[in-house]
Design an enzyme around this catalytic site. Structure first.
Site, PDB file in Angstrom:
ATOM      1  N   SER A  66     -14.237  15.526  -4.780  1.00  0.00           N
ATOM      2  CA  SER A  66     -13.285  16.025  -3.787  1.00  0.00           C
ATOM      3  C   SER A  66     -11.911  16.336  -4.370  1.00  0.00           C
ATOM      4  O   SER A  66     -11.784  17.186  -5.239  1.00  0.00           O
ATOM      5  CB  SER A  66     -13.215  15.005  -2.654  1.00  0.00           C
ATOM      6  OG  SER A  66     -12.438  15.478  -1.602  1.00  0.00           O
ATOM      7  N   GLU A 372      -8.247  13.792  10.534  1.00  0.00           N
ATOM      8  CA  GLU A 372      -7.335  12.862   9.884  1.00  0.00           C
ATOM      9  C   GLU A 372      -6.086  13.667   9.527  1.00  0.00           C
ATOM     10  O   GLU A 372      -6.140  14.888   9.373  1.00  0.00           O
ATOM     11  CB  GLU A 372      -7.972  12.284   8.616  1.00  0.00           C
ATOM     12  CG  GLU A 372      -9.070  11.292   8.931  1.00  0.00           C
ATOM     13  CD  GLU A 372      -9.449  10.432   7.730  1.00  0.00           C
ATOM     14  OE1 GLU A 372      -9.191   9.231   7.786  1.00  0.00           O
ATOM     15  OE2 GLU A 372     -10.018  10.961   6.771  1.00  0.00           O
ATOM     16  N   ALA A 373      -4.959  12.961   9.364  1.00  0.00           N
ATOM     17  CA  ALA A 373      -3.711  13.664   9.033  1.00  0.00           C
ATOM     18  C   ALA A 373      -3.866  14.489   7.751  1.00  0.00           C
ATOM     19  O   ALA A 373      -3.246  15.532   7.589  1.00  0.00           O
ATOM     20  CB  ALA A 373      -2.575  12.662   8.890  1.00  0.00           C
ATOM     21  N   ASN A 374      -4.789  14.059   6.849  1.00  0.00           N
ATOM     22  CA  ASN A 374      -4.987  14.783   5.587  1.00  0.00           C
ATOM     23  C   ASN A 374      -5.709  16.128   5.744  1.00  0.00           C
ATOM     24  O   ASN A 374      -5.911  16.846   4.769  1.00  0.00           O
ATOM     25  CB  ASN A 374      -5.736  13.899   4.579  1.00  0.00           C
ATOM     26  CG  ASN A 374      -7.140  13.530   5.038  1.00  0.00           C
ATOM     27  OD1 ASN A 374      -7.777  14.259   5.800  1.00  0.00           O
ATOM     28  ND2 ASN A 374      -7.642  12.391   4.590  1.00  0.00           N
ATOM     29  N   ARG A 500      -1.884  -1.864   6.244  1.00  0.00           N
ATOM     30  CA  ARG A 500      -3.339  -2.046   6.132  1.00  0.00           C
ATOM     31  C   ARG A 500      -3.715  -2.151   4.651  1.00  0.00           C
ATOM     32  O   ARG A 500      -3.077  -1.524   3.796  1.00  0.00           O
ATOM     33  CB  ARG A 500      -4.115  -0.895   6.798  1.00  0.00           C
ATOM     34  CG  ARG A 500      -3.785   0.482   6.284  1.00  0.00           C
ATOM     35  CD  ARG A 500      -4.578   1.573   6.999  1.00  0.00           C
ATOM     36  NE  ARG A 500      -5.946   1.658   6.519  1.00  0.00           N
ATOM     37  CZ  ARG A 500      -6.331   2.426   5.494  1.00  0.00           C
ATOM     38  NH1 ARG A 500      -5.462   3.167   4.832  1.00  0.00           N
ATOM     39  NH2 ARG A 500      -7.592   2.459   5.127  1.00  0.00           N
ATOM     40  N   SER A 502      -5.632  -1.405   1.239  1.00  0.00           N
ATOM     41  CA  SER A 502      -6.325  -0.252   0.663  1.00  0.00           C
ATOM     42  C   SER A 502      -7.822  -0.552   0.609  1.00  0.00           C
ATOM     43  O   SER A 502      -8.226  -1.702   0.485  1.00  0.00           O
ATOM     44  CB  SER A 502      -5.805  -0.001  -0.750  1.00  0.00           C
ATOM     45  OG  SER A 502      -6.749   0.736  -1.490  1.00  0.00           O
ATOM     46  N   GLY A 503      -8.636   0.497   0.679  1.00  0.00           N
ATOM     47  CA  GLY A 503     -10.089   0.287   0.576  1.00  0.00           C
ATOM     48  C   GLY A 503     -10.554   0.187  -0.863  1.00  0.00           C
ATOM     49  O   GLY A 503     -11.693  -0.166  -1.138  1.00  0.00           O
ATOM     50  N   THR A 504      -9.659   0.521  -1.825  1.00  0.00           N
ATOM     51  CA  THR A 504     -10.140   0.658  -3.206  1.00  0.00           C
ATOM     52  C   THR A 504      -9.383  -0.177  -4.235  1.00  0.00           C
ATOM     53  O   THR A 504      -9.876  -0.402  -5.315  1.00  0.00           O
ATOM     54  CB  THR A 504     -10.031   2.140  -3.642  1.00  0.00           C
ATOM     55  OG1 THR A 504      -8.718   2.613  -3.292  1.00  0.00           O
ATOM     56  CG2 THR A 504     -11.067   3.000  -2.967  1.00  0.00           C
ATOM     57  N   ARG A 509      -1.019  -0.709   2.145  1.00  0.00           N
ATOM     58  CA  ARG A 509      -0.346   0.545   2.518  1.00  0.00           C
ATOM     59  C   ARG A 509       0.561   0.291   3.718  1.00  0.00           C
ATOM     60  O   ARG A 509       0.161  -0.356   4.681  1.00  0.00           O
ATOM     61  CB  ARG A 509      -1.389   1.619   2.845  1.00  0.00           C
ATOM     62  CG  ARG A 509      -2.325   1.865   1.672  1.00  0.00           C
ATOM     63  CD  ARG A 509      -3.153   3.135   1.828  1.00  0.00           C
ATOM     64  NE  ARG A 509      -4.134   3.247   0.757  1.00  0.00           N
ATOM     65  CZ  ARG A 509      -3.861   3.651  -0.481  1.00  0.00           C
ATOM     66  NH1 ARG A 509      -2.626   3.972  -0.811  1.00  0.00           N
ATOM     67  NH2 ARG A 509      -4.821   3.740  -1.391  1.00  0.00           N
TER      68      ARG A 509
END
Length: 546
Positions: A66, A372-374, A500, A502-504, A509
């Site tokens: 991506s 999503e905002a992205n 929150r 981070s997932g990684t 964040r």
């Protein structure tokens, strides 16, 4: 059966796992530097084959990273209706990826047993890849994995991620959704787009012009293929088409969103519409420059607002009683939420960050719009909603206004790739809506004004100390953190903030918004200090932004 395992055993040695390497199947599958991924790709070929045997449907495997840099790569599994793979199979993916070489067969057998898979069932897997230098050899490793368990392959070669999702859905709906070819994809989308735009009176050439930044990726290649189909209604000026620049380098949707400026290779002309895809063309953002030379970004919130407002008006004109909802995350700008709820009277639902959460929430409504905002998002129409729209189109007893609105709704359904966010499909929908409503990009931007905001991150020793609730908007642990955030938010006007994990990586964040940029920056900094103090911050305290 033994012969198949023998073949897996032999072939897996050609794709050996580096010892001790541990990887996690995340929101977007596996993603890492390409040189660590050969064994993962082989094993995801195995897993996709098992998933196909289990579901008795075709499964997709997309090789892409991506918006990551060119030297990275990754892989995503696609379930039968074009959606992301089921969560319980993400766990199998992680187990299989991390099994050491000598326990791979054991791991494989335990999945087969747990799922009650009949290995004599046929299996079909579609494979696609992006334009990264590593993608050809990595997709070959996927093919090797599929063939080791006797699966049949259809290799689409170079496609965008959303195109592969689309192909899987077309195949498993026996072509009800469309024809599982690139030609079929371009035909379906372009016909819907032309039907939507052809009855818009006297559009000028300027109104038909759009600058597209292809991020030097697969989206640029596919735009070139699509362009002849839509040329009469949209004149695309393609930049970052992959002929010279590096994938995602100083360009693409993520770069524009984060840097808040135009990508390299795009010269902004006052008031001209521009958009950027990301590396695998599942995200899109729009932008322009005003007469003062100021840069304006129209992100996923602005896109969701434009599309949901358009659909709401059509439903009213068609006199269709269908519930439309916009699904957002905590990152959605507060101004967009207020505009949708207070002015448009649209249901807004907030969910955890990550496309799979948004997609799942959107499925609960007649029409669910999520972005999503992205810039990653799409619109989902329930079967019942689609049926009502089609019945209205065929109804001979309705007046012209209702008939016209129903027809526009039908074409909109056909233009949207409902399997996943699709930059190409979203772009055509946005262009059609602007044309039908006679709006310039400035008109669209002025629907509401974003509240100034700031995102920061704080490094901590263990991100798991933060636990959240209320769609990640409130921190449950560590004790005292949410109280501290609440007290800080009270100091500023129109403010809110949340944290929150981070997932990684081991970072937290931080997001803050307020009535001025200075206030948003101060609030974000103060919340960062609270996180550092209460959640085990590592290293120096966060420094003020100014």
């Amino acid at each position: 059966m033994m012969a198949q395992f023998e073949e897996v055993s032999v072939n897996s040695k050609l794709h050996p796992k580096p010892e001790g390497l541990i990887m996690q199947y995340g929101t977007a599958g596996f993603r890492s530097n390409a040189k660590h991924l050969d064994h993962i790709m082989f094993r995801m070929g195995l897993l996709a084959t098992l998933r196909s045997k289990k579901t008795k449907f075709t499964i997709g495997v997309m090789v892409t990273a991506s918006h990551n840099p060119e030297e990275d790569n990754g892989v995503k599994l696609i379930d039968p209706m074009g959606e992301m793979v089921a969560v319980e199979w993400e766990i199998y993916a992680t187990q299989l990826a991390n099994a050491e070489q000598d326990s791979l067969l054991h791991e494989l057998k335990s999945i087969i047993e747990a799922e009650g898979i009949d290995l004599t069932e046929p299996a079909y897997v579609f494979v696609g890849r992006d334009t990264r230098p590593s993608s050809a050899s990595l997709s070959q490793a996927v093919v090797d994995g599929v063939c080791s368990l006797g699966g049949k392959i259809l290799d689409y070669g170079l496609v965008t991620t959303p195109q592969l999702h689309y192909m899987v859905c077309c195949c498993n709906t026996k072509s009800c959704y469309g024809s599982a070819t690139l030609e079929g994809y371009y035909q379906k989308l372009s016909q819907a787009f032309l039907q939507l735009t052809h009855n818009v009176p006297n559009r000028t050439d300027d109104q038909k012009r759009l600058v597209v930044d292809g991020a030097n990726g697969i989206g640029a290649l596919k735009m070139k293929e699509l362009e002849p189909f839509i040329r009469s209604e949209l004149q695309v000026l393609l930049s970052n088409d992959g002929s010279q620049g590096k994938l995602n380098h100083l360009c693409g949707a993520d770069y524009v969103k984060v840097q808040q400026k135009a990508p390299q290779g795009v010269t902004l002309v006052e008031g001209e519409r521009c958009c950027s895809f990301d590396g695998d063309a599942d995200r899109i953002v729009y932008y322009y420059t005003d007469s003062k030379g100021s840069f304006h970004l129209l992100d996923g919130d602005k896109i969701a607002t434009l599309i949901s407002t358009f659909l709401k008006e059509l439903l009213t004109q068609a006199e269709l009683n269908l519930q439309i909802a916009v699904v957002q995350t905590a990152y959605a700008n507060g101004s967009s939420t207020r505009y949708l709820e207070d002015i448009m009277k649209v249901v807004v639902c907030c969910t955890k960050t990550g496309v799979k959460h948004l997609h799942h929430a959107a499925q609960k409504y007649d029409i669910g719009v999520y972005f999503e905002a992205n810039g990653h998002g799409t619109v989902l129409f329930s079967k019942a909603a689609h049926k009502q729209i089609l019945e209205l189109v065929k109804d001979p007893n309705i007046n012209d206004e209702r008939k016209h609105a129903a027809k526009l709704l039908e074409n909109t359904v056909n233009l949207i790739n409902q399997t996943v966010g699709d930059a190409i499909s979203d772009m055509m929908l946005i262009e059609a809506v602007l044309a039908i409503r006679g709006m310039s990009v400035q008109d669209w931007d002025s629907i509401y004004t974003d509240l100034p905001n700031r995102q920061l991150k704080v490094t901590v020793s263990d991100r798991r100390v933060i636990d959240t609730t209320d769609a990640e908007r409130r921190a449950v642990t560590p004790g005292g953190l949410q109280d501290a955030i609440d007290a800080l938010v009270k100091k500023y006007k129109s403010a809110r903030a949340f944290v929150r994990p981070s997932g990684t990586e081991d970072v937290v964040r931080v997001y803050a918004e307020a009535d001025s940029q200075e206030s948003a920056d101060c609030l974000a900094h103060e919340v960062s200090l609270a996180v550092h103090h209460l959640a085990g911050g590592v290293g120096e305290k966060p420094k003020p932004l100014h």
